[in-house]
Design an enzyme around this catalytic site. Sequence first.
Site, short mmCIF file in Angstrom:
data_model
loop_
_atom_site.label_atom_id
_atom_site.label_comp_id
_atom_site.label_asym_id
_atom_site.label_seq_id
_atom_site.Cartn_x
_atom_site.Cartn_y
_atom_site.Cartn_z
N LYS C 105 0.89 -1.17 0.00
CA LYS C 105 0.00 0.00 0.00
C LYS C 105 0.91 1.21 0.00
CE LYS C 105 -3.56 2.53 2.36
NZ LYS C 105 -3.52 3.23 3.64
N GLY C 166 -8.37 9.13 9.45
CA GLY C 166 -8.74 9.21 10.85
C GLY C 166 -9.75 10.28 11.19
N ALA C 192 -9.72 5.52 3.98
CA ALA C 192 -9.58 6.73 4.81
C ALA C 192 -10.85 7.55 4.89
CB ALA C 192 -8.44 7.62 4.33
N GLY C 193 -11.17 7.95 6.10
CA GLY C 193 -12.26 8.89 6.32
C GLY C 193 -13.56 8.27 6.79
N THR C 215 -9.05 3.54 11.70
CA THR C 215 -9.35 4.36 12.88
C THR C 215 -10.78 4.17 13.38
OG1 THR C 215 -7.81 6.04 12.07
CG2 THR C 215 -9.38 6.72 13.76
#
Lengths: 264, 264, 264, 264
Positions: C105, C166, C192-193, C215
């Site tokens: 990644k 996060g 992400a997010g 996260t």
Amino acid sequence: MDRPLIIAGKTFNSRLMTGTGKYRSIEQMQHSILASGCEIVTVAVRRVQTKAAGHEGLAEAIDWTKIWMLPNTAGCQTAEDAVRVARLGREMAKLLGQEDNNFVKLEVIPDGKYLLPDPIGTLQAAEQLVKEGFAVLPYINADPLLAKRLEEAGCATVMPLGSPIGSGQGIRNLANIQIIIENAKVPVVVDAGIGTPSEAAQAMEIGADALLINTAIACAENAPLMAEAMGLAAVAGRLGYLAGRIPVAKVAIASSPMTGTITS
Amino acid sequence: MDRPLIIAGKTFNSRLMTGTGKYRSIEQMQHSILASGCEIVTVAVRRVQTKAAGHEGLAEAIDWTKIWMLPNTAGCQTAEDAVRVARLGREMAKLLGQEDNNFVKLEVIPDGKYLLPDPIGTLQAAEQLVKEGFAVLPYINADPLLAKRLEEAGCATVMPLGSPIGSGQGIRNLANIQIIIENAKVPVVVDAGIGTPSEAAQAMEIGADALLINTAIACAENAPLMAEAMGLAAVAGRLGYLAGRIPVAKVAIASSPMTGTITS
Amino acid sequence: MDRPLIIAGKTFNSRLMTGTGKYRSIEQMQHSILASGCEIVTVAVRRVQTKAAGHEGLAEAIDWTKIWMLPNTAGCQTAEDAVRVARLGREMAKLLGQEDNNFVKLEVIPDGKYLLPDPIGTLQAAEQLVKEGFAVLPYINADPLLAKRLEEAGCATVMPLGSPIGSGQGIRNLANIQIIIENAKVPVVVDAGIGTPSEAAQAMEIGADALLINTAIACAENAPLMAEAMGLAAVAGRLGYLAGRIPVAKVAIASSPMTGTITS
Amino acid sequence: MDRPLIIAGKTFNSRLMTGTGKYRSIEQMQHSILASGCEIVTVAVRRVQTKAAGHEGLAEAIDWTKIWMLPNTAGCQTAEDAVRVARLGREMAKLLGQEDNNFVKLEVIPDGKYLLPDPIGTLQAAEQLVKEGFAVLPYINADPLLAKRLEEAGCATVMPLGSPIGSGQGIRNLANIQIIIENAKVPVVVDAGIGTPSEAAQAMEIGADALLINTAIACAENAPLMAEAMGLAAVAGRLGYLAGRIPVAKVAIASSPMTGTITS
């Protein structure tokens, strides 16, 4: 090229209404009302009557030969209370020189946290006030069926809220407000929740007839400047509505046909 | 009370830029440019050079003593192509009387469906054009890191898109545009996608320095009226930004303390 | 009835990938990975190598005979750095028993505040890593043209972000991700997010091939429970995509014809 | 680890309710009900009684030893009408073997276009039906004050709508539904408008106690598959609510401290 706003037979050129609460000073309020270009200002009858903090001299500080007073029943939790305060409001308007002013912004708000209106109490009070000859502008949740009931009861407008009073959350129920506008035969005034000029413009673009904005102006860092911004935004949104927006397209549409080839 | 917009050392009072594509007629374009109050108009060099449909006489129809020309590289799929067209644009500006005009709106768009810009080609072309003394205004996806790279390469502004050109979808990537604004030391011009005055105001409220709007004006049912609406909205949004909006609150905040009791 | 997810020739049944960062304890991480049903877990090579706080024993705590390792280059600010860390990641995978694991990644993140990726550096590193035989999964801003460039460079997937790492802001650029999905010939992994199961489902419903969530699971009040929720949501969203949603209608559509009349 | 859903003293493990309208066939309905895992199915009394198109044999096609019937008053425009149909519904439930079933989903809908409920008529009918011993589940606009009134009148739940019936617009009034949930002492069931699994999950995540979904399942391209997706999404959203989501952050938060330095 626009037609004026007509409420209960009275004609207005501005489609922005403002309030008198929460300003840092009387002077800020005066400058902001002027800068907004508004012609209607709402006043909390109860607070003026009781000379609540920040309301001393408030009614005298506005030039009522130029501004139309919209007495409101803020602080009323029941229909009975609201009817009583509406009558006091009419007296207040007369004392301040507006002999023919029968307007009342009807608020029946039992809830202290979100300040959301009671649909049942609002309808009851509206029916009574219409009987007594008031031009009733009821503050309501954006419920299309309630709006229709109030219109049928003879209200002069309906005033659906965008989001809770003073919250600045903007218009959180656009779909319902659109349905109310589509069905209404009386003016629809979006009231409460607007925080920014873009939100003011948005309400006008979907066809609202007018706006009432208080907190977003009075509590802005620079209140008179925000008042001017809101006044311009109301006009911008209205013109945008009249001008007919482009449809939303899923893909891009080039600014002109891609046919050019260069011969340099 | 606002400071003017300064791009590459040149000062402008209006923060709205418009275009010349897609109007129903030259007259509509002329009236709309006037009604918008804009001082910068972008022109597709390639289409003017080739006298593409709708572009005959276009360049002559605008009073370039009052309007600053922003030649653009629409129709270019590669960096090389864009550099070449930018040079032609500079010649065009000179021929039309703007001797000192080195502005170019840089578009490198390989994709015909969404008309989205190529970040790599755009950066390459920007580096070359900066070297050649152009004031480069690159059209980009709202990528904060790319924006920073372009700024470091010497671009005069960055022009992130709100949504695909001509789509009227509004600002679909607000979070990224906010980050770009927060980090930029050059003016940020939101370009493409705006469909309504409220969307124009929204971009200005989050701190954009300027807007470029073409399709939403040119293709509105009444183009000059929408142009006026967009001009007002840009000012309203800008003033709203300067005035400092109220914070968004989770609950309601009454317009004044609920202390009043009635003594009637 | 679904086909499996295939990345660089390797087949997976789960479409949810998770991470190892930010858990309160190794046990929480272990339970969460299990509860999520994931088959791919990403590991920050740099932190494992340096035994950063919270990373001691981390690599050994996962059963790599069941979970496919996705080494990532978190903490790398340049292409060179990322390439170097990718090679270390490959060694790490081999040491932990995954001899044939060439996955990486790719994160190239010069910015410490929003942790947004650098499009230029990412493309450079991707080109190098593809040459060296890696299966490259690049973390990118949701830029359709960049995604296409990376695909053409031989990347195994593209991993557009929904919002900053996060942040839990959800998917703030849906329109661009939809365009990426529409155009991609490699799997699209939204990374992400994402903060909630509904946001996970939403990404899958628009046709994303997989998700990476760290996260939102690791920092939930109850991490293993949120892991289970995210696993279910990924499946729910995928099935929703396959099942074909109803069109959005402007008005209501009754649940059956309003023809009934009662004969009681 | 979740507590069951309790309505009027009756316990349910599934938090998804479905309907019987609009399916392409009885078989599709049967498969979908099974795939959804639901324990409550609503039936339009009026249409069953009149054997409206698509309703022949419908009541007999469901295994009422396993599914709890929720008779509804769809098609009723007034309180009187709804009360009458509710009584018929109770008879129907008894005839089909549910002797102790006093449930009624109360719909009073004078409007044929948006199918929005009448707050006044709904409250009147609810008061009457509570008196007659019904467990009343009223379908309402998301009006927090009306919800409170209905709760005080003795209703078993409130069922605020997300958007117009069958529209698939999702939850267009999230703020009001959140206020209703915050204040309610009875279960809150989000009803109408949900189009996708992500929207189902979203309603559960903000703390709704249950969902009712009909059109989005019945009219999906593959109804049983969407039923399964919705069932999973309701669980995912519920677990997400129980697990406690991460806060939304304005900036990014790295997956682990950026302290690592590589010593290779």
